[in-house]
Design an enzyme around this catalytic site. Sequence first.
Site, PDB file in Angstrom:
ATOM      1  N   TYR A  79      -8.248   7.280 -17.920  1.00 55.95           N
ATOM      2  CA  TYR A  79      -9.100   8.092 -17.058  1.00 55.95           C
ATOM      3  C   TYR A  79      -9.217   9.521 -17.571  1.00 55.95           C
ATOM      4  O   TYR A  79      -8.233  10.112 -17.996  1.00 55.95           O
ATOM      5  CB  TYR A  79      -8.538   8.134 -15.629  1.00 55.95           C
ATOM      6  CG  TYR A  79      -8.429   6.786 -14.941  1.00 55.95           C
ATOM      7  CD1 TYR A  79      -9.109   5.674 -15.406  1.00 55.95           C
ATOM      8  CD2 TYR A  79      -7.650   6.644 -13.795  1.00 55.95           C
ATOM      9  CE1 TYR A  79      -9.014   4.464 -14.761  1.00 55.95           C
ATOM     10  CE2 TYR A  79      -7.548   5.423 -13.130  1.00 55.95           C
ATOM     11  CZ  TYR A  79      -8.230   4.327 -13.625  1.00 55.95           C
ATOM     12  OH  TYR A  79      -8.129   3.127 -12.991  1.00 55.95           O
ATOM     13  N   GLU A  85       0.026   9.049  10.893  1.00 58.03           N
ATOM     14  CA  GLU A  85      -1.310   8.533  11.233  1.00 58.03           C
ATOM     15  C   GLU A  85      -2.166   9.550  12.004  1.00 58.03           C
ATOM     16  O   GLU A  85      -3.375   9.331  12.154  1.00 58.03           O
ATOM     17  CB  GLU A  85      -1.187   7.223  12.026  1.00 58.03           C
ATOM     18  CG  GLU A  85      -0.753   6.053  11.131  1.00 58.03           C
ATOM     19  CD  GLU A  85      -0.797   4.718  11.859  1.00 58.03           C
ATOM     20  OE1 GLU A  85      -0.539   4.698  13.079  1.00 58.03           O
ATOM     21  OE2 GLU A  85      -1.094   3.699  11.205  1.00 58.03           O
ATOM     22  N   HIS A 129       0.868  -1.177   0.000  1.00 62.21           N
ATOM     23  CA  HIS A 129       0.000   0.000   0.000  1.00 62.21           C
ATOM     24  C   HIS A 129       0.906   1.228   0.000  1.00 62.21           C
ATOM     25  O   HIS A 129       1.230   1.775   1.048  1.00 62.21           O
ATOM     26  CB  HIS A 129      -0.936  -0.006   1.203  1.00 62.21           C
ATOM     27  CG  HIS A 129      -2.235  -0.686   0.905  1.00 62.21           C
ATOM     28  ND1 HIS A 129      -3.139  -0.188  -0.001  1.00 62.21           N
ATOM     29  CD2 HIS A 129      -2.762  -1.844   1.366  1.00 62.21           C
ATOM     30  CE1 HIS A 129      -4.184  -1.004  -0.078  1.00 62.21           C
ATOM     31  NE2 HIS A 129      -3.978  -2.020   0.725  1.00 62.21           N
TER      32      HIS A 129
END
Length: 396
Positions: free
Chosen positions: A296, A369, A97
């Site tokens: 896209y 985070e 990720h």
Amino acid sequence: MTSAVSNETIERVRAVRREIHRFPELGYNEFKTAALIERELVSLGIEHERITPTGVKAVVRGALPGRVVALRADMDALPIPEQSGEAFASEHAGVMHACGHDAHTAMLLGAARTLHEQRAHLAGTVVCIFQPAEEGPEPGGALPMIEAGVLENPHVEAIAMLHVDVRLPAGTIGITPGPVNASADEFQIVVEGRGGHGAYPHTAADAIPPAAATILALQNIAARETDPLKSVVVTVGMISGGYRNNVIADRVQMSGTFRAHDPEIRQGLEARARRIIDGVAAAYGVRANLEMIYGYPPVVNDGPLARAFATYMRTHSALNVESPPPTMGAEDFAYFAQRARGVQVRLGVRNDARGITMPGHSAQFRIDEDALAVGVETLVGFARMAATADLAALVD
Ligand code: NI
């Protein structure tokens, strides 16, 4: 960082984000990720369905009247061997990720939970879209979900998404009206001449000089043919041709990417490229062929809605709201923003003091985070604001 989102929710978002991070999956293979999303939705008691093989739609129904708005998160990873050094680094070899989609998914679950817990006081309906394959393969995960009806029953009028952004520090969000991501279209060029002996060029039709001339001439589209205040990128990323040093090449293949923000400029690129490719080929006495593979479209934020949302967040949160410049990256959120009034929000995740500065798609990519709470608050804020906004009055 926020009063509207509970600490318990934020802790859960962090845990879920790390779990998704440990088990990243590539586009259209997000089966574990989709199951994890469903596990969380079941535990929260939120209605949901699997509408494509790995795409999940959840619906939170407010008790008060209001519009139908959607929040979208992507959930796929990239084929990159992780070198982030995180304790929760990828356990799937060669997959990572590296674009923050783990965080996007976890934050959307946090927003769904928050809105669901507050549904007695919530106006409108919030559709949460967990979308696979933003990074491809073609045609990406957005179109199949749209074709499966994710924006209907109930009909979605406005939609938002978050994307982590290492240009902005954690605690900052970016809301920019107008174009924010570019179109991404692939081109393939084949130059065909006639092979021969490298010592006798006059007996052959060399494909290499016209290929080189074509590459240089294509840059004229950006340098001379496009308004300098508009954005176009022409990149030839691959070239191959020839057999050995003393053989004249009969064929050269090239491929590359066109990027543009303005839909009209994008539409004109193929004709401009064709004129250049055919013209150079004629000048050199060879043949050339162009094939376009359209990807896209550009992501164009709804101007009035984006401005209204920026004002709302400045008023209703302590967050720093900026308008960062657009990027030439691409996003299949573009398809949602063509069908509902769309806003892409950039979520700052940079933290210089903690050394969190590496860009997305890097093997060392990390996020601060602390931004997770900011993201949840932002998604919840959009749902609240758009569900009660007078959209018809929000026009340029
Ligand atoms: Ni991404």
